[in-house]
Design an enzyme around this catalytic site. Structure first.
Site, PDB file in Angstrom:
ATOM      1  N   CYS A 113       0.799  -1.218   0.000  1.00 33.89           N
ATOM      2  CA  CYS A 113       0.000   0.000   0.000  1.00 33.89           C
ATOM      3  C   CYS A 113       0.834   1.272   0.000  1.00 33.89           C
ATOM      4  CB  CYS A 113      -0.956  -0.013   1.187  1.00 33.89           C
ATOM      5  SG  CYS A 113      -2.022  -1.481   1.211  1.00 33.89           S
ATOM      6  N   HIS A 253      -2.940   6.641   2.465  1.00 34.43           N
ATOM      7  CA  HIS A 253      -3.385   5.345   1.966  1.00 34.43           C
ATOM      8  C   HIS A 253      -4.823   5.131   2.410  1.00 34.43           C
ATOM      9  CE1 HIS A 253      -4.123   1.173   1.519  1.00 34.43           C
ATOM     10  NE2 HIS A 253      -3.816   0.845   2.763  1.00 34.43           N
ATOM     11  N   ASN A 283     -10.570  -0.191  -0.177  1.00 38.89           N
ATOM     12  CA  ASN A 283      -9.112  -0.123  -0.061  1.00 38.89           C
ATOM     13  C   ASN A 283      -8.515  -0.635  -1.367  1.00 38.89           C
ATOM     14  OD1 ASN A 283      -6.392  -0.685   0.452  1.00 38.89           O
ATOM     15  ND2 ASN A 283      -6.748  -1.300   2.567  1.00 38.89           N
TER      16      ASN A 283
END
Length: 332
Positions: A113, A253, A283
């Site tokens: 990420c 993130h 996500n």
């Protein structure tokens, strides 16, 4: 000769297929209420019939159009991903071939990420030293293909998407958009992992390569981010004689809306200073930051200092401080 480095253009792409929390509740024991309460996520996009390089190509073509460039004017292509089309060739090489960037060299970066931050930092060094003029940096993830849909603690979080930028060297120091950065790794291979391949134990005709699905220890990730990331941000800012309140915007993130709320509280900043898309995109791992960056630039919100902050498996984390007030937006 050292060059100033600026962002020429940005772009992003999310697949058309939208997956709601209710859709997921049909294949696993969960609910819209539980997912929203624990993550803030309402929907995500799945790339049905598309692979990572396909999404990258869409981003690349859009960014090139925004920059007014042909693919032959690129010197470098970096793709950040933990869901590549294949272990080899690299996804970046596939993108290079598909867009006809015949003069470029290309490679992938795996930093989960934090991938876009690591990839952008790497590309900036190539451009700053003056050896290369332009780089295309894309982060893209087809997370859906790596999910275990029996693991509700992970599967409810993730969506697919891609985002990226084209950066260029400039002679005028006033054009430089890169202010500062800090990259770190706190080595721990157990908290988050994906695609593990077991070593060979014996020679047998039945042997065939296989990989495992994505896994994360959600509580450990939450604790790690709370303990490390706010301090990491404050340290970078302090090294540059800044405080969190000096930032116009933070693009974190897109891990979990509740986690972003925690970071905001620790930095004593309003949530409005954090760009988020996790509510609709889920996500998207490394792609969340460049997707948000493109959305911010497209809104023509000419903030001054923007902090990109990524954190993920490795455990890798890092931040880049950009002066976006110097961005000359060309899209109408």
């Amino acid at each position: 000769m050292s060059k100033a480095v600026k962002i020429m253009a940005s772009a992003h792409y999310v697949p058309k297929h939208v997956v709601t929390n209710e859709d997921l509740s049909q294949v696993m024991e969960t609910s819209d209420k539980w997912i929203q309460a624990h993550t803030g996520i309402k929907t995500r996009h799945f790339a049905l019939g598309e692979n990572t390089s396909d999404m990258c190509v869409k981003v690349a073509k859009r960014a090139l159009k925004e920059a007014g460039l042909s693919s032959s004017e690129l010197d470098l292509i970096i793709v950040a991903t933990i869901t590549p089309d294949s272990l080899t060739p690299s996804t970046a090489a596939r993108v290079q071939q598909k867009i006809g960037a015949d003069k470029a060299f290309s490679f992938d970066i795996s930093a989960a990420c934090a991938g876009f931050v690591f990839a952008l930092s790497t590309a900036e060094k190539f451009i700053r030293n003056g050896s290369y003029k332009r780089a295309l940096v894309i982060a893209a993830e087809t997370n859906s293909k790596m999910m275990d849909f029996k693991d509700r603690t992970s599967a409810v979080f993730f969506g697919d998407g891609a985002g990226g930028v084209i950066i260029e060297g400039a002679d005028n120091p006033e054009d430089d958009m890169f202010v500062a950065e800090k990259l770190k790794t706190q080595a721990d291979a157990e908290v988050i992992h994906s695609g593990r391949i077991s070593p060979l134990r014996e020679i047998a005709a039945e042997n065939y390569p296989s990989i495992d699905a994505f896994y994360q220890d959600g509580h450990a990730v939450f604790d790690f981010v709370n303990a490390v990331i706010p301090e990491h941000i404050e340290t970078l800012l302090e090294e540059n004689s800044l405080i969190p309140q000096d930032l116009d915007l933070i693009i974190p993130h897109q891990a979990n809306l509740r986690l972003i709320e925690k970071i905001a509280a620790q930095l004593e900043l309003p949530l409005e200073k954090f760009a988020t898309n996790i509510e609709t995109n889920g996500n998207t791992s490394s792609a969340g930051i460049p997707i948000s960056l493109d959305e911010v630039l497209r809104q023509k919100r000419q903030q001054g200092l923007i902090l990109l902050t990524g954190f993920g498996a490795g455990l890798a984390y890092g931040s880049i401080l950009l002066d976006i007030s110097r961005f000359k937006y060309t899209c109408k």
